[in-house]
Motif scaffolding. Sequence first.
Motif, PDB file in Angstrom:
ATOM      1  N   ARG A  78       6.760  -4.567  -8.668  1.00 10.38           N
ATOM      2  CA  ARG A  78       6.140  -5.695  -9.375  1.00 10.38           C
ATOM      3  C   ARG A  78       7.000  -6.211 -10.516  1.00 10.38           C
ATOM      4  N   LEU A 106       5.118   1.028  -6.830  1.00  2.60           N
ATOM      5  CA  LEU A 106       4.531  -0.309  -6.948  1.00  2.60           C
ATOM      6  C   LEU A 106       4.875  -0.985  -8.275  1.00  2.60           C
ATOM      7  N   ASP A 107       4.847  -0.253  -9.366  1.00  2.00           N
ATOM      8  CA  ASP A 107       5.180  -0.853 -10.668  1.00  2.00           C
ATOM      9  C   ASP A 107       6.617  -1.360 -10.681  1.00  2.00           C
ATOM     10  N   GLU A 121       0.831  -1.205   0.000  1.00  2.49           N
ATOM     11  CA  GLU A 121       0.000   0.000   0.000  1.00  2.49           C
ATOM     12  C   GLU A 121       0.868   1.259   0.000  1.00  2.49           C
ATOM     13  N   ALA A 180       2.652   1.770  -3.291  1.00  4.03           N
ATOM     14  CA  ALA A 180       1.736   2.336  -4.277  1.00  4.03           C
ATOM     15  C   ALA A 180       1.574   3.839  -4.062  1.00  4.03           C
ATOM     16  N   GLU A 181       1.445   4.258  -2.811  1.00  2.90           N
ATOM     17  CA  GLU A 181       1.292   5.682  -2.503  1.00  2.90           C
ATOM     18  C   GLU A 181       2.516   6.486  -2.930  1.00  2.90           C
TER      19      GLU A 181
END
Length: 69
Positions: free
Chosen positions: A32, A28-29, A20, A23-24
């Motif tokens: 991943r 996140l990309d 989380e 992502a903020e």
Amino acid sequence: MKEKNIKLRRMDLLEDLKMEIAAELGLLDQVRVKGWHSLSAKDAGKIGGIMTQRMKNKDSSSLPNQSEE
């Protein structure tokens, strides 16, 4: 064996929080595609610091207000 299940559940909760926050922060990309090891020490530390801050805030908000005696 039950102890391991408890640890796995806790890690899952921490992993969710970590994802989380990543992502903020717009990371996140990268995580991943390239994995957690691809983050700079600065970015990894930022995620860890925010996680610690949120866990402390959650713990302190669950304590009863002791000033009302």
